[in-house]
Design a protein around this motif. Structure first.
Motif, PDB file in Angstrom:
ATOM      1  N   UNK A  88       0.819  -1.215   0.000  1.00 54.62           N
ATOM      2  CA  UNK A  88       0.000   0.000   0.000  1.00 54.62           C
ATOM      3  C   UNK A  88       0.851   1.263   0.000  1.00 54.62           C
ATOM      4  N   UNK A  89       2.049   1.171   0.592  1.00 58.44           N
ATOM      5  CA  UNK A  89       3.000   2.274   0.552  1.00 58.44           C
ATOM      6  C   UNK A  89       2.516   3.552   1.225  1.00 58.44           C
ATOM      7  N   UNK A  90       3.046   4.656   0.712  1.00 59.69           N
ATOM      8  CA  UNK A  90       2.739   5.962   1.294  1.00 59.69           C
ATOM      9  C   UNK A  90       1.262   6.304   1.122  1.00 59.69           C
ATOM     10  N   UNK A  91       0.693   5.916  -0.013  1.00 63.27           N
ATOM     11  CA  UNK A  91      -0.717   6.228  -0.257  1.00 63.27           C
ATOM     12  C   UNK A  91      -1.609   5.581   0.807  1.00 63.27           C
ATOM     13  N   UNK A  92      -1.293   4.353   1.194  1.00 65.98           N
ATOM     14  CA  UNK A  92      -2.073   3.694   2.230  1.00 65.98           C
ATOM     15  C   UNK A  92      -1.868   4.332   3.593  1.00 65.98           C
ATOM     16  N   UNK A  93      -0.614   4.684   3.903  1.00 65.35           N
ATOM     17  CA  UNK A  93      -0.300   5.309   5.187  1.00 65.35           C
ATOM     18  C   UNK A  93      -1.030   6.639   5.348  1.00 65.35           C
ATOM     19  N   UNK A  94      -0.907   7.496   4.347  1.00 67.22           N
ATOM     20  CA  UNK A  94      -1.552   8.809   4.419  1.00 67.22           C
ATOM     21  C   UNK A  94      -3.060   8.685   4.232  1.00 67.22           C
ATOM     22  N   UNK A  95      -3.471   7.823   3.314  1.00 67.94           N
ATOM     23  CA  UNK A  95      -4.897   7.663   3.050  1.00 67.94           C
ATOM     24  C   UNK A  95      -5.665   7.186   4.266  1.00 67.94           C
ATOM     25  N   UNK A  96      -5.063   6.316   5.077  1.00 69.37           N
ATOM     26  CA  UNK A  96      -5.740   5.841   6.286  1.00 69.37           C
ATOM     27  C   UNK A  96      -5.976   6.981   7.268  1.00 69.37           C
ATOM     28  N   UNK A  97      -5.028   7.909   7.359  1.00 69.48           N
ATOM     29  CA  UNK A  97      -5.194   9.063   8.253  1.00 69.48           C
ATOM     30  C   UNK A  97      -6.335   9.967   7.775  1.00 69.48           C
ATOM     31  N   UNK A  98      -6.345  10.226   6.475  1.00 70.41           N
ATOM     32  CA  UNK A  98      -7.393  11.074   5.910  1.00 70.41           C
ATOM     33  C   UNK A  98      -8.762  10.413   6.048  1.00 70.41           C
ATOM     34  N   UNK A  99      -8.810   9.098   5.859  1.00 63.10           N
ATOM     35  CA  UNK A  99     -10.080   8.395   5.950  1.00 63.10           C
ATOM     36  C   UNK A  99     -10.608   8.387   7.381  1.00 63.10           C
ATOM     37  N   UNK A 100      -9.723   8.170   8.347  1.00 63.49           N
ATOM     38  CA  UNK A 100     -10.144   8.191   9.750  1.00 63.49           C
ATOM     39  C   UNK A 100     -10.640   9.575  10.139  1.00 63.49           C
ATOM     40  N   UNK A 101      -9.948  10.613   9.680  1.00 62.83           N
ATOM     41  CA  UNK A 101     -10.389  11.979   9.972  1.00 62.83           C
ATOM     42  C   UNK A 101     -11.761  12.247   9.375  1.00 62.83           C
ATOM     43  N   UNK A 102     -11.985  11.772   8.143  1.00 67.50           N
ATOM     44  CA  UNK A 102     -13.276  11.953   7.489  1.00 67.50           C
ATOM     45  C   UNK A 102     -14.374  11.191   8.229  1.00 67.50           C
ATOM     46  N   UNK A 103     -14.098   9.951   8.601  1.00 68.85           N
ATOM     47  CA  UNK A 103     -15.090   9.145   9.325  1.00 68.85           C
ATOM     48  C   UNK A 103     -15.415   9.767  10.678  1.00 68.85           C
TER      49      UNK A 103
END
Length: 244
Positions: A88-103
């Motif tokens: 998943x790389x950097x996209x997964x690492x950063x994307x998980x943070x953005x998704x949690x913030x959105x949720x």
């Protein structure tokens, strides 16, 4: 990304629960108190809307602290370089943070609307704060859109410092304007509040305001996505600023 989401939620479960209780304390107390019409005999519906706005402000402010904190736990060079090598790389690492913030923001606005409905179920005179809640929801996403790339690029401490400097500059400009600008519209605050309350009580004006508000807020979602893309691009540069 699913694994990174689980990891973030699992390791921050106590923090999530604590912040959620703290966020919901004020609106829950407000809903219980004003569900009984006897407790707001001397208050108008517009006033209670302002009180809902204050509750929403406190709720999203506390929630914003949690959203910022989710970057702190992973600010380690070993973890950053390890996650970079995963599929998943950097996209997964950063994307998980953005998704949690959105949720988190979505959960917050949903709970506020449920509490508002609960209160209005017992007291029909209570103002409806839905528009206010949705407004704070988009404001929170916009704030994270600004903060997250700064935290990804410079680390959480420096990112927050830069944010404070930006806010300070804006506050200084506002202060200078209050000293030397045209402030005639603020001289009669009673008239200003009366006009605001009349506008809030006018269904036609509220419909127009809601329409313009909807148009403006639709821009927040693409900004949030562009913020994510920028954070992904800056992530490895920010890793060098980590202390560990």
């Amino acid at each position: 990304m699913t694994g990174l989401l689980y990891k973030t939620i699992r390791t921050n479960w106590g923090k999530i629960l604590g912040f959620f209780i703290g966020c919901m304390f004020y609106p829950t107390a407000f809903a219980i108190l004003f569900r009984d019409p006897k407790n707001m005999e001397d208050l108008e519906g517009e006033v209670t809307m302002l009180m809902w706005g204050l509750c929403a402000f406190m709720t999203f402010l506390i929630g914003g602290v949690f959203q910022d904190s989710i970057f702190n736990d992973d600010e380690r060079k070993k973890w950053a370089y390890f996650v970079t090598s995963t599929p998943t790389g950097i996209k997964g690492q950063i994307g998980s943070k953005y998704l949690i913030a959105l949720l988190w923001s979505m959960l917050t606005v949903t709970m506020l609307m449920l509490l508002n409905s609960f209160a209005k179920d017992g007291n029909e005179e209570l103002g409806d704060g839905t528009v206010v809640f949705i407004g704070f929801f988009y404001i929170q996403l916009l704030m994270r859109s600004i903060e997250f790339p700064l935290m990804a690029r410079f680390g959480s401490k420096m990112g927050k410092t830069i944010k404070i400097v930006i806010v300070g500059v804006i506050a200084f400009i506002a202060f200078v304007y209050m000293l030397f600008g045209d402030t005639s519209s603020f001289k009669d605050l009673d008239a200003l509040w009366d006009s605001l309350f009349k506008a809030m009580a006018d269904p036609e004006k509220m419909k127009k305001a809601a329409l313009w508000f909807s148009i403006i807020t639709t821009a927040v979602i693409p900004i949030y996505y562009l913020s994510y893309r920028l954070s992904v691009r800056w992530y490895l540069k920010g890793v060098e600023s980590y202390e560990k």
